[in-house]
Motif scaffolding. Structure first.
Motif: not given
Length: 238
Positions: A81-84, A141-144, A205-206, A212-215
């Motif tokens: 997810x981070x790399x994506x 937590x993942x988006x952060x 922020x973006x 969060x959109x991908x979450x």
């Protein structure tokens, strides 16, 4: 869709195709197709994000080749997810902010490696996640945590600039920005220190919002999978 998602054959074909295109892009990023070594390849976020994704996809492919039957791809979903998100940021920032920059030669946008790194590979990498990973497990937590990737890159850029004594007289191979400031929004001589801070905060922020959109997408896809499984179970019971 569920059968395709778990199909080992479909995963092998898609991942192999991605790796082949990524190899072309990586070779092109160092100047091979121009027959001229571009020694600043290591400083661009585009290249770093694409190298990371290529490495992850290669490991995915190896993992898929080793498994005996069908099933979801399971390689490090957090890192995936981070790399994506990083390569999606590459896609968006380039196409919205950089492709039309007044100082950029438009012909550069049509080079094979540019099209691959900024358009084709980001779309394919995202499609791989959508199609072949199990969904519904991504937490808030993942988006952060993902924001550490672009933040680390900003730190890397300015550490590199410090090692070069903040000498902005040497231009990158495209001639658009100093070597030490690969993008205009990271160049304090062009947008000011306050401008750099503002750009970094806005993009950060973006990036988090994108996460969060991908979450949300992950949980929607997860619910759809459960619905399909329930319908299949009901059909079998009847």
């Amino acid at each position: 869709m569920s059968k395709i998602s778990k199909s080992r054959d479909a995963q092998i074909v898609f991942q192999s195709f991605y790796c082949a295109l990524a190899l072309i892009a990586c070779v092109g990023s160092v100047g091979f197709f121009n027959m001229q070594f571009e020694g600043d390849f290591y400083i661009f976020f585009t290249n770093i994000s694409n190298y990371l994704c290529a490495g992850i996809m290669l490991v995915e492919l190896v993992q898929t080749l080793k498994k005996n039957g069908d099933g979801y791809v399971t390689f490090m979903p957090g890192l995936r997810v981070i790399s994506m998100l990083g390569i999606i940021l590459t896609f968006l920032v380039f196409n919205i902010l950089l492709a039309g920059d007044a100082g950029r030669d438009p012909a550069l946008n049509y080079k094979v490696e540019c099209i691959l790194c900024h358009v084709v590979l980001p779309i394919m990498y995202t499609a791989d996640w959508v199609m072949f990973y199990e969904h519904g497990k991504m937490n808030w937590k993942m988006p952060l945590l993902s924001s550490l990737f672009p933040l680390a890159y900003v730190g890397y850029v300015f550490a590199h600039a410090a090692l070069r004594n903040f000498d902005s007289s040497i231009m990158n191979h495209t001639g658009t920005n100093p070597l030490i400031y690969p993008y205009f929004f990271l160049n304090p001589e062009r947008v000011g220190i306050q401008g750099v801070i503002t750009w970094v905060l806005v993009l950060l922020v973006f990036f988090i919002v994108l996460g969060f959109i991908f979450m949300l997408i992950d949980h929607v896809l997860g619910r759809k999978k459960k619905t399909v499984l329930q319908e299949q179970a009901c059909g079998e019971a009847l």
